[in-house]
Structures are given as C-alpha cells and as structure tokens.
Design an enzyme around this catalytic site. Structure first.
Site, PDB file in Angstrom:
ATOM      1  N   HIS A 217      21.359   5.738  -8.857  1.00 54.96           N
ATOM      2  CA  HIS A 217      19.919   5.651  -9.137  1.00 54.96           C
ATOM      3  C   HIS A 217      19.675   5.670 -10.646  1.00 54.96           C
ATOM      4  O   HIS A 217      18.949   4.832 -11.184  1.00 54.96           O
ATOM      5  CB  HIS A 217      19.209   6.823  -8.451  1.00 54.96           C
ATOM      6  CG  HIS A 217      17.757   6.949  -8.777  1.00 54.96           C
ATOM      7  ND1 HIS A 217      16.768   6.618  -7.888  1.00 54.96           N
ATOM      8  CD2 HIS A 217      17.125   7.358  -9.897  1.00 54.96           C
ATOM      9  CE1 HIS A 217      15.596   6.818  -8.454  1.00 54.96           C
ATOM     10  NE2 HIS A 217      15.779   7.271  -9.681  1.00 54.96           N
ATOM     11  N   GLU A 218      20.276   6.635 -11.321  1.00 56.79           N
ATOM     12  CA  GLU A 218      20.072   6.722 -12.771  1.00 56.79           C
ATOM     13  C   GLU A 218      20.629   5.479 -13.469  1.00 56.79           C
ATOM     14  O   GLU A 218      20.044   4.980 -14.430  1.00 56.79           O
ATOM     15  CB  GLU A 218      20.700   7.999 -13.331  1.00 56.79           C
ATOM     16  CG  GLU A 218      20.085   9.296 -12.794  1.00 56.79           C
ATOM     17  CD  GLU A 218      18.578   9.396 -12.983  1.00 56.79           C
ATOM     18  OE1 GLU A 218      18.034   8.750 -13.895  1.00 56.79           O
ATOM     19  OE2 GLU A 218      17.936  10.108 -12.176  1.00 56.79           O
ATOM     20  N   HIS A 221      18.194   2.696 -13.454  1.00 61.15           N
ATOM     21  CA  HIS A 221      17.257   2.776 -14.579  1.00 61.15           C
ATOM     22  C   HIS A 221      17.905   2.205 -15.840  1.00 61.15           C
ATOM     23  O   HIS A 221      17.293   1.442 -16.575  1.00 61.15           O
ATOM     24  CB  HIS A 221      16.865   4.234 -14.849  1.00 61.15           C
ATOM     25  CG  HIS A 221      15.920   4.815 -13.835  1.00 61.15           C
ATOM     26  ND1 HIS A 221      14.828   4.144 -13.366  1.00 61.15           N
ATOM     27  CD2 HIS A 221      15.911   6.031 -13.228  1.00 61.15           C
ATOM     28  CE1 HIS A 221      14.174   4.916 -12.501  1.00 61.15           C
ATOM     29  NE2 HIS A 221      14.817   6.066 -12.389  1.00 61.15           N
ATOM     30  N   HIS A 227      10.875   2.530 -10.523  1.00 58.38           N
ATOM     31  CA  HIS A 227      10.890   2.962  -9.130  1.00 58.38           C
ATOM     32  C   HIS A 227      10.148   1.994  -8.212  1.00 58.38           C
ATOM     33  O   HIS A 227       9.209   1.317  -8.638  1.00 58.38           O
ATOM     34  CB  HIS A 227      10.246   4.350  -9.026  1.00 58.38           C
ATOM     35  CG  HIS A 227      11.038   5.391  -9.740  1.00 58.38           C
ATOM     36  ND1 HIS A 227      10.516   6.188 -10.716  1.00 58.38           N
ATOM     37  CD2 HIS A 227      12.331   5.748  -9.625  1.00 58.38           C
ATOM     38  CE1 HIS A 227      11.452   6.992 -11.175  1.00 58.38           C
ATOM     39  NE2 HIS A 227      12.561   6.748 -10.532  1.00 58.38           N
ATOM     40  N   TYR A 276      10.739   7.077  -4.244  1.00 62.09           N
ATOM     41  CA  TYR A 276      10.560   8.537  -4.176  1.00 62.09           C
ATOM     42  C   TYR A 276      10.625   9.019  -2.735  1.00 62.09           C
ATOM     43  O   TYR A 276      10.283   8.298  -1.803  1.00 62.09           O
ATOM     44  CB  TYR A 276       9.152   8.921  -4.653  1.00 62.09           C
ATOM     45  CG  TYR A 276       8.904   9.004  -6.126  1.00 62.09           C
ATOM     46  CD1 TYR A 276       9.882   8.760  -7.067  1.00 62.09           C
ATOM     47  CD2 TYR A 276       7.636   9.352  -6.577  1.00 62.09           C
ATOM     48  CE1 TYR A 276       9.591   8.845  -8.418  1.00 62.09           C
ATOM     49  CE2 TYR A 276       7.342   9.440  -7.920  1.00 62.09           C
ATOM     50  CZ  TYR A 276       8.333   9.176  -8.837  1.00 62.09           C
ATOM     51  OH  TYR A 276       8.032   9.260 -10.156  1.00 62.09           O
TER      52      TYR A 276
HETATM   53 ZN   LIG Z   1      14.367   7.554 -11.108  1.00 64.85          ZN
END
Ligand SMILES: [Zn+2]
Length: 477
Positions: A217-218, A221, A227, A276
């Site tokens: 996930h990171e 980015h 997101h 999220y």
């Molecule tokens: Zn994130």
C-alpha cells in the site's frame, strides 16, 4: 492494514536545495497545513438526500452487529490497520488522508482547491517527476537509524510482489536520488517521485507496518497513487458520514478533482488495497464513517483489501506503461491480461490459473450445491506464522441455470480491519476481474451472497493463525 495519507511539508523550494533527509516532522509548517485543511473541510458536507440515505444505512448496519460474539477459543485478537497505527503513533495529524506525506508544492496545490483553477490540483497525482515508464527502477536504501534487520524480509517481499506482477523494479542504492526507508512509529509515504535531485524521499515503515499488504500500500503511494475513496467518482459508490468524523479529520475524505485526473479505466473497488476501512476516522467506532451505497451494501464489511487486487496491479501496470514490454499480444480467458514479465503467458484474476487463465488454481476443491442448505467449514490449524499466505480454494457449483447462495460466518481467530491475518474472499460476479468480497470479522453478521453464474469461488487464507470460517450454501434459481 489500512491506509492513511501523511502530509509532511518540506522546506520551501524557493529557499534553495531541499534537505530531504529532514522532511518528516521537520521544517513542517503544521500551522499552515491545519489552517488550510480546516478551510478545506468547510466544503465537505452532504446533501439532505444523502443524509437521509445514511440514516437508513446506519440503522441497517446496527442490525448486523452481533451483541455477544463467541469466536473460537474466545480469541479477540485484532491487528491494527494503517490509520489506527498512525493515530496511535501520534503521526496522523501530520499526514494527509491518513498516511500521505505532502511536499510544499503539493500543499500549495491543495490550497488552490479554493480557487477557480481547480484543475491545478490534478498535479497532486503528477508532481512533475517520474520514476520512468516501462521497467522503471526505483532505487532504495535503509536509513542509518533503521536497524531492525528482521523487518527487511517483509519489506523486500512486498517489493518482490510488485516486481512479480508489474514491470517495476527496486534496486538497493547508497547514492543518487532514492527512496529511503525510515524508522517511524507509523506507516506513511509521499505520493509519486517528489524530486529529481540528489537526496532521498522518505518511506516510513515502523514495526507495526510489517505486512506485505501494508507495505505494498505504501509503495503504491510512492508509485504515485492516492486512495480509492478519494477518486472523484466515489460518491456514486459510498456515502461518507461526516457527522461521525471529527473536524480535523474530515479533510481525509477530500476528493481528487475530475479535471484531467485519470482513473486509468480502473473501476471503483471496495476491496482495493488502496481503499480505507469503513471505520477509519470514525469518531464513534461502533459505527462506520464510510457506508457502501445501497446498491453495493454487500461490501460494507469488505472495504480495504489485504493485498493489491488484480485491478490494483493493472493500475500500476498502466501507470508505468508496462504493456510496452510485449511486442505481440496474446488472448487470455476470464479477464486475464498479458503478463508483462512473460509475454507468452497471462496474468489471471483471483480464482483462475494456467497460461491462458482457463484453469482453476491447483488443489481447488469442488463442492456441489443443491437445493438443500448445507454447511461446510474451511479450517486452517495454527501454524508457523509466515510472510506469505497459505491458501485453499473452494469452487461451489450449482446445477446449470441455477446460482449459488452463501452466508459465511467467521469463527475466528485473529483479524484486522483489512482482513490481513486470516479470512476468506468470495468471488461471486460473472466478471472475474473485480476483487471478491473479503470476510474476516466474527462480530458482525455477514451478508448472504448470491453468485451471478452457477459458480462461486472462495479463497480461504491465513498467515499462520487458526482460521475457521463456516459457509452455509445452497443452489437457488
Ligand atoms: Zn495510504
């Protein structure tokens, strides 16, 4: 795992060379950031129609909560997700969207959201620097303070995940511009490459961030992705209950502007690794902050995927133009795409395998569904906890022309918001590409799912904890 965006403000670019070594929590104008975000929040309200819909969804949600859940072994183990980790670490307030670090330029672009020239904000996703396309190489190093060597296998396994499914490559480096993995209590990253000069850009990976899904996930980015629930089309899929979000946190639900923003033809996915969890930033954590709209209500408990999905992977491949690696195209079945690392083969959605995605995964157990309700349990005993998942596939088949109906019930034991440690994923759509419904929480009554065809595929998985999920199923017309 879960995701938050962290905004770290670096020293002004106008002041000369930026000291990227000290970006996080240093030289950060938090006062300016908070002021800016407060004005941003004024815009974040719902129409009366959406508020009415949320009331109904809230009432329906309350009925799914099991008052006295009894997981096997009485276990109540829970792992935190990214937003929770950052909140506990006290880093959340310095971040945007929970786990995103912002540069001064990006902050300025957010400030421009109030001006008529909103399209400038699209540059947030495109900071003007690029890791390159077609086999981009991302150099990385560990900061001097990053002494926890036992974390490196997990970090490098996440890098290998992206290398396996996309054309991105990671290369250890000790000089030149690079991503520097830093010690932090939380998990956060910049979005995209933020500079081209000598130096580094931080990637904060604390002890609690050590799962492949969280690190993937990171890294998303770092590639340049925000997101999913920031997509400009998100209001078609979810309702945000701003009444259940503290002011000061509302800005985390800001939307990317539509102008010039590319969705790369990737559909909105509740189960994306970049979505999220529904209670992230909820003031009252017994209630969601994000409601799936009525048409998508089965996904209420299934937001935030434990791993990048097929579409997450496709998005990264499109972002870096990886398909240019293959000079001739091949055809793939069941929604598969050409494997950019082996152009003679296909990369298959979950539940399909083989060179052309025509087979089910090795070891899949086929189970006949009849008109009579039956119950079966997927069961993993406790075993050595690993970095990679142990999996088992079940293919429920109804007679031709009928459908499979299933109600899953989770019996334990360890879980997290992102269903990272254990759970099942149910594929019930005709289209194999979208992620399935992820199920792992025993405190809620799970929805009854009906397949679109006569087949429903379930992937059960664990990282080593005992995992028991009961599945009630039958064939229906
Ligand atoms: Zn994130």
């Amino acid at each position: 795992m879960h995701c938050t965006v962290l905004i770290a403000l670096v020293a002004s670019v106008l002041a000369g060379p930026i000291d990227f070594e000290s970006d996080f929590k240093h030289n950060v104008d938090l006062g300016r950031l908070q002021k800016d975000l407060a004005s941003l929040e004024e815009r974040l309200t719902n129409t009366p129609e959406v508020e009415a819909e949320i009331s109904l969804l809230k009432e329906a949600y309350g009925k799914t909560v099991i008052e006295s859940p009894t997981p096997i072994n009485g276990s109540t183990c829970k792992d935190e997700d990214i937003n929770e980790i950052n909140e506990k670490a006290g880093e959340e307030k310095d971040l945007f969207e929970g786990d995103v670090l912002l540069t001064t330029e990006q902050l300025s672009l957010i400030e421009n959201i109030h001006s008529s020239n909103r399209s400038r904000r699209q540059a947030l996703s495109d900071a003007g620097y690029s890791w390159g396309t077609v086999n981009p190489v991302i150099p990385y190093s560990y900061s001097a303070g990053y002494v926890a060597r036992d974390r490196r296998p997990t970090i490098e396994a996440a890098m290998k995940f992206w290398e396996k499914y996309t054309c991105v490559r990671f290369k250890p480096a000790t000089s030149g511009y690079r991503v520097e993995i830093r010690e932090s209590a939380g998990c956060s990253s910049y979005v995209g490459k933020i500079n081209d000069r000598k130096g580094t850009q931080g990637l904060n990976l604390g002890q609690n961030c050590m799962s492949i899904g969280t690190i993937c996930h990171e890294l998303s980015h770092t590639f340049g992705f925000f997101h999913v629930q920031s997509r400009f089309d998100r209001d078609r899929y979810v309702d945000i209950d701003f009444n259940n979000i503290l002011s000061g946190d509302k800005h985390n639900f800001d939307l990317e502007p539509a102008e010039k923003t590319t969705l790369r033809d990737i559909p909105y996915e509740f189960g994306s690794n970049m979505h999220y969890y529904h209670k992230d930033f909820a003031r009252d954590e017994s209630k969601p902050a994000i409601y799936a709209k009525p048409a998508y209500k089965v996904y209420q408990e299934g937001m935030m995927g434990r791993l990048p999905t097929f579409y997450d992977i496709l998005g990264v491949n499109k972002h870096f133009n990886c398909a240019a690696n293959c000079k001739t195209s091949i055809s793939c079945s069941n929604g598969g795409i050409q494997d950019v690392n082996n152009c003679r083969k296909c990369l298959c959605p979950l539940g399909w395998a083989g060179d052309k995605c025509t087979q089910r995964p090795t070891g899949t157990k086929t189970i006949a569904a009849t008109a009579t309700m039956q119950t079966m349990r997927s069961n993993f005993d406790k075993s050595t906890k690993g970095i990679e998942y142990k999996t088992q596939y079940y293919l429920f088949q109804a007679p031709a022309g009928m459908k499979v109906q299933m109600t899953p019930k989770v019996l334990g034991t360890r879980w997290s918001n992102s269903c990272d440690p254990m759970g099942i994923e149910i594929k019930f759509l005709r289209d194999a590409r979208p992620s399935g419904l992820q199920v792992c929480d025993w405190r809620v009554q799970q929805p009854t799912i009906t397949s679109e065809t006569n087949e429903m595929l379930v992937q059960a998985y664990t990282l080593g904890d005992q995992s028991v999920v009961e599945m009630q199923y039958k064939a229906v017309n």
